[in-house]
Design a protein around this motif. Structure first.
Motif, PDB file in Angstrom:
ATOM      1  N   VAL A  35       0.862  -1.194   0.000  1.00  0.00           N
ATOM      2  CA  VAL A  35       0.000   0.000   0.000  1.00  0.00           C
ATOM      3  C   VAL A  35       0.892   1.236   0.000  1.00  0.00           C
ATOM      4  N   VAL A  36       0.698   2.072  -1.008  1.00  0.00           N
ATOM      5  CA  VAL A  36       1.504   3.295  -1.140  1.00  0.00           C
ATOM      6  C   VAL A  36       0.593   4.494  -0.979  1.00  0.00           C
ATOM      7  N   THR A  37       0.953   5.403  -0.096  1.00  0.00           N
ATOM      8  CA  THR A  37       0.127   6.601   0.081  1.00  0.00           C
ATOM      9  C   THR A  37       0.905   7.861  -0.273  1.00  0.00           C
ATOM     10  N   GLY A  38       0.134   8.930  -0.447  1.00  0.00           N
ATOM     11  CA  GLY A  38       0.732  10.254  -0.585  1.00  0.00           C
ATOM     12  C   GLY A  38       0.817  10.867   0.814  1.00  0.00           C
ATOM     13  N   ILE A  39       0.655  12.191   0.883  1.00  0.00           N
ATOM     14  CA  ILE A  39       0.726  12.881   2.169  1.00  0.00           C
ATOM     15  C   ILE A  39      -0.632  13.529   2.457  1.00  0.00           C
ATOM     16  N   GLY A  40      -1.072  13.407   3.695  1.00  0.00           N
ATOM     17  CA  GLY A  40      -2.359  13.969   4.098  1.00  0.00           C
ATOM     18  C   GLY A  40      -2.897  13.125   5.232  1.00  0.00           C
ATOM     19  N   CYS A  41      -4.105  13.444   5.718  1.00  0.00           N
ATOM     20  CA  CYS A  41      -4.736  12.554   6.706  1.00  0.00           C
ATOM     21  C   CYS A  41      -4.838  11.166   6.086  1.00  0.00           C
ATOM     22  N   SER A  42      -5.238  11.116   4.817  1.00  0.00           N
ATOM     23  CA  SER A  42      -5.355   9.857   4.081  1.00  0.00           C
ATOM     24  C   SER A  42      -4.010   9.139   3.961  1.00  0.00           C
ATOM     25  N   GLY A  43      -2.935   9.902   3.973  1.00  0.00           N
ATOM     26  CA  GLY A  43      -1.594   9.345   3.790  1.00  0.00           C
ATOM     27  C   GLY A  43      -1.158   8.408   4.897  1.00  0.00           C
ATOM     28  N   LYS A  44      -1.863   8.460   6.039  1.00  0.00           N
ATOM     29  CA  LYS A  44      -1.497   7.578   7.160  1.00  0.00           C
ATOM     30  C   LYS A  44      -1.906   6.131   6.893  1.00  0.00           C
ATOM     31  N   MET A  45      -2.771   5.915   5.895  1.00  0.00           N
ATOM     32  CA  MET A  45      -3.332   4.572   5.675  1.00  0.00           C
ATOM     33  C   MET A  45      -2.247   3.505   5.542  1.00  0.00           C
ATOM     34  N   SER A  46      -1.148   3.832   4.893  1.00  0.00           N
ATOM     35  CA  SER A  46      -0.096   2.824   4.680  1.00  0.00           C
ATOM     36  C   SER A  46       0.516   2.360   6.000  1.00  0.00           C
ATOM     37  N   GLN A  47       0.373   3.168   7.056  1.00  0.00           N
ATOM     38  CA  GLN A  47       0.927   2.781   8.359  1.00  0.00           C
ATOM     39  C   GLN A  47       0.002   1.845   9.123  1.00  0.00           C
ATOM     40  N   TYR A  48      -1.268   1.813   8.726  1.00  0.00           N
ATOM     41  CA  TYR A  48      -2.261   1.100   9.523  1.00  0.00           C
ATOM     42  C   TYR A  48      -2.676  -0.248   8.945  1.00  0.00           C
ATOM     43  N   LEU A  49      -2.167  -0.586   7.757  1.00  0.00           N
ATOM     44  CA  LEU A  49      -2.554  -1.860   7.145  1.00  0.00           C
ATOM     45  C   LEU A  49      -1.397  -2.834   7.217  1.00  0.00           C
ATOM     46  N   THR A  94       0.223  -7.260  -5.096  1.00  0.00           N
ATOM     47  CA  THR A  94      -1.007  -6.491  -5.274  1.00  0.00           C
ATOM     48  C   THR A  94      -0.677  -5.085  -4.804  1.00  0.00           C
ATOM     49  N   VAL A  95      -0.732  -4.125  -5.704  1.00  0.00           N
ATOM     50  CA  VAL A  95      -0.296  -2.772  -5.352  1.00  0.00           C
ATOM     51  C   VAL A  95      -1.508  -1.830  -5.317  1.00  0.00           C
ATOM     52  N   ILE A  96      -1.694  -1.217  -4.155  1.00  0.00           N
ATOM     53  CA  ILE A  96      -2.802  -0.266  -3.953  1.00  0.00           C
ATOM     54  C   ILE A  96      -2.202   1.098  -3.622  1.00  0.00           C
ATOM     55  N   ILE A 124      -7.044   4.432  -5.082  1.00  0.00           N
ATOM     56  CA  ILE A 124      -8.235   4.890  -4.354  1.00  0.00           C
ATOM     57  C   ILE A 124      -8.006   6.322  -3.889  1.00  0.00           C
ATOM     58  N   VAL A 125      -8.946   7.214  -4.226  1.00  0.00           N
ATOM     59  CA  VAL A 125      -8.866   8.586  -3.725  1.00  0.00           C
ATOM     60  C   VAL A 125     -10.001   8.826  -2.728  1.00  0.00           C
ATOM     61  N   ALA A 126      -9.637   9.216  -1.511  1.00  0.00           N
ATOM     62  CA  ALA A 126     -10.589   9.600  -0.473  1.00  0.00           C
ATOM     63  C   ALA A 126     -10.866  11.089  -0.677  1.00  0.00           C
ATOM     64  N   ASP A 127     -12.024  11.386  -1.271  1.00  0.00           N
ATOM     65  CA  ASP A 127     -12.344  12.767  -1.647  1.00  0.00           C
ATOM     66  C   ASP A 127     -13.202  13.434  -0.564  1.00  0.00           C
ATOM     67  N   ASN A 128     -12.549  14.238   0.286  1.00  0.00           N
ATOM     68  CA  ASN A 128     -13.294  14.985   1.311  1.00  0.00           C
ATOM     69  C   ASN A 128     -13.457  16.451   0.904  1.00  0.00           C
ATOM     70  N   GLU A 129     -13.151  16.716  -0.369  1.00  0.00           N
ATOM     71  CA  GLU A 129     -13.360  18.046  -0.965  1.00  0.00           C
ATOM     72  C   GLU A 129     -12.574  19.147  -0.264  1.00  0.00           C
ATOM     73  N   ASN A 130     -11.495  18.771   0.432  1.00  0.00           N
ATOM     74  CA  ASN A 130     -10.620  19.810   1.011  1.00  0.00           C
ATOM     75  C   ASN A 130      -9.256  19.217   1.341  1.00  0.00           C
ATOM     76  N   TYR A 131      -8.302  20.104   1.635  1.00  0.00           N
ATOM     77  CA  TYR A 131      -6.977  19.690   2.092  1.00  0.00           C
ATOM     78  C   TYR A 131      -7.064  19.616   3.616  1.00  0.00           C
ATOM     79  N   ALA A 132      -7.345  18.416   4.127  1.00  0.00           N
ATOM     80  CA  ALA A 132      -7.695  18.321   5.544  1.00  0.00           C
ATOM     81  C   ALA A 132      -6.483  18.421   6.471  1.00  0.00           C
ATOM     82  N   LEU A 133      -5.399  17.709   6.127  1.00  0.00           N
ATOM     83  CA  LEU A 133      -4.257  17.694   7.055  1.00  0.00           C
ATOM     84  C   LEU A 133      -3.724  19.105   7.304  1.00  0.00           C
ATOM     85  N   THR A 134      -3.779  19.947   6.279  1.00  0.00           N
ATOM     86  CA  THR A 134      -3.275  21.314   6.414  1.00  0.00           C
ATOM     87  C   THR A 134      -4.382  22.283   6.856  1.00  0.00           C
ATOM     88  N   THR A 135      -5.437  21.740   7.432  1.00  0.00           N
ATOM     89  CA  THR A 135      -6.524  22.452   8.105  1.00  0.00           C
ATOM     90  C   THR A 135      -7.577  23.095   7.198  1.00  0.00           C
TER      91      THR A 135
END
Ligand SMILES: Cc1ncc(C[n+]2csc(CCOP(=O)(O)OP(=O)(O)O)c2C)c(N)n1
Ligand code: SF4
Length: 200
Positions: free
Chosen positions: A39-53, A80-82, A111-122
């Motif tokens: 599992v490869v993530t970018g940076i953001g709240c969503s980016g933590k996913m790779s640490q939790y699986l 299998t690459v996500i 997979i894109v988690a679309d919360n319609e904002n840049y959440a990690l940066t507030t």
């Protein structure tokens, strides 16, 4: 969750919890052993996913999960690459990578988690923030027209694009199962709850 990590860095009610569960369900349903998942993530709240699986994981750079994942798949086709990230990550800074991956049809699931904002940066406006919505970066209301990521990715050549919702875990799980089974590039857009910043 990986051993040594005992706390999620997520707000209560965050849609990443539900998407997390759907990814775990899909991997379990397909009986993919831990050592065959990346599992490869970018940076953001969503980016933590790779640490939790469980399995291999990498938190790459903002907007760069797709090229990172592409390289891993080319080097080790048995995995299998996500790839996973937010709308700012995938549809903003990383958009070029997404469109070219769709065109190349590399066999990964994005997979894109679309919360319609840049959440990690507030909570700044992203490419999918609706018109007139006030955010940290658009206090008088967003005046930039959002685009439709589904249509964009289809136009770039992706043969397997799905629009999903985080709270519909059953359908989301099936979308992820189908995406992993699909021989080519799959994109799953997930409408994601962000109770902290997405108040619309
Ligand atoms: C090259 C680069 N630019 C900017 C940042 C700062 N940054 C970190 S996360 C982020 C946005 C996150 O928003 P999104 O991708 O939508 O993910 P979310 O936090 O909503 O899950 C930004 C701009 C960065 N880390 N790297
Ligand atoms: S700010 Fe939003 S996306 Fe980030 S953890 Fe909290 S609810 Fe989730």
């Amino acid at each position: 969750m990986r051993s040594g990590l005992n706390k999620f860095q997520r707000c209560p009610g965050c849609g990443n919890f539900m998407i997390h569960l759907a990814i775990k369900n899909a991997i379990k349903e397909l009986n993919i052993p831990k050592h065959k998942v990346m599992v490869v993530t970018g940076i953001g709240c969503s980016g933590k996913m790779s640490q939790y699986l469980d399995g291999y994981g990498a938190e790459s750079l903002h907007g760069r999960s797709v090229p990172f994942a592409t390289g891993i798949k080319l080097a080790n086709p048995d995995l299998t690459v996500i790839a996973y990230g937010g709308d700012g990550d995938g549809y903003g800074i990383g958009l070029g990578h997404l469109l070219h991956a769709a065109r190349r049809d590399t066999n990964i699931t994005y997979i894109v988690a679309d919360n319609e904002n840049y959440a990690l940066t507030t909570g700044q406006a992203s490419p999918t923030t609706p018109i007139d919505i006030p955010t940290k970066s658009t206090p008088a209301g967003n005046q930039i027209t959002p685009f439709n990521p589904i249509e964009l990715v289809k136009a770039a050549g992706c043969r397997n694009v799905v629009d999903a919702v985080d709270k519909d875990i059953k359908n989301l799980t099936q979308a992820i199962v189908s995406a992993i089974q699909h021989q080519g590039f799959s994109h799953i857009h997930v409408n994601q709850a962000c109770p902290t910043w997405r108040r619309w």
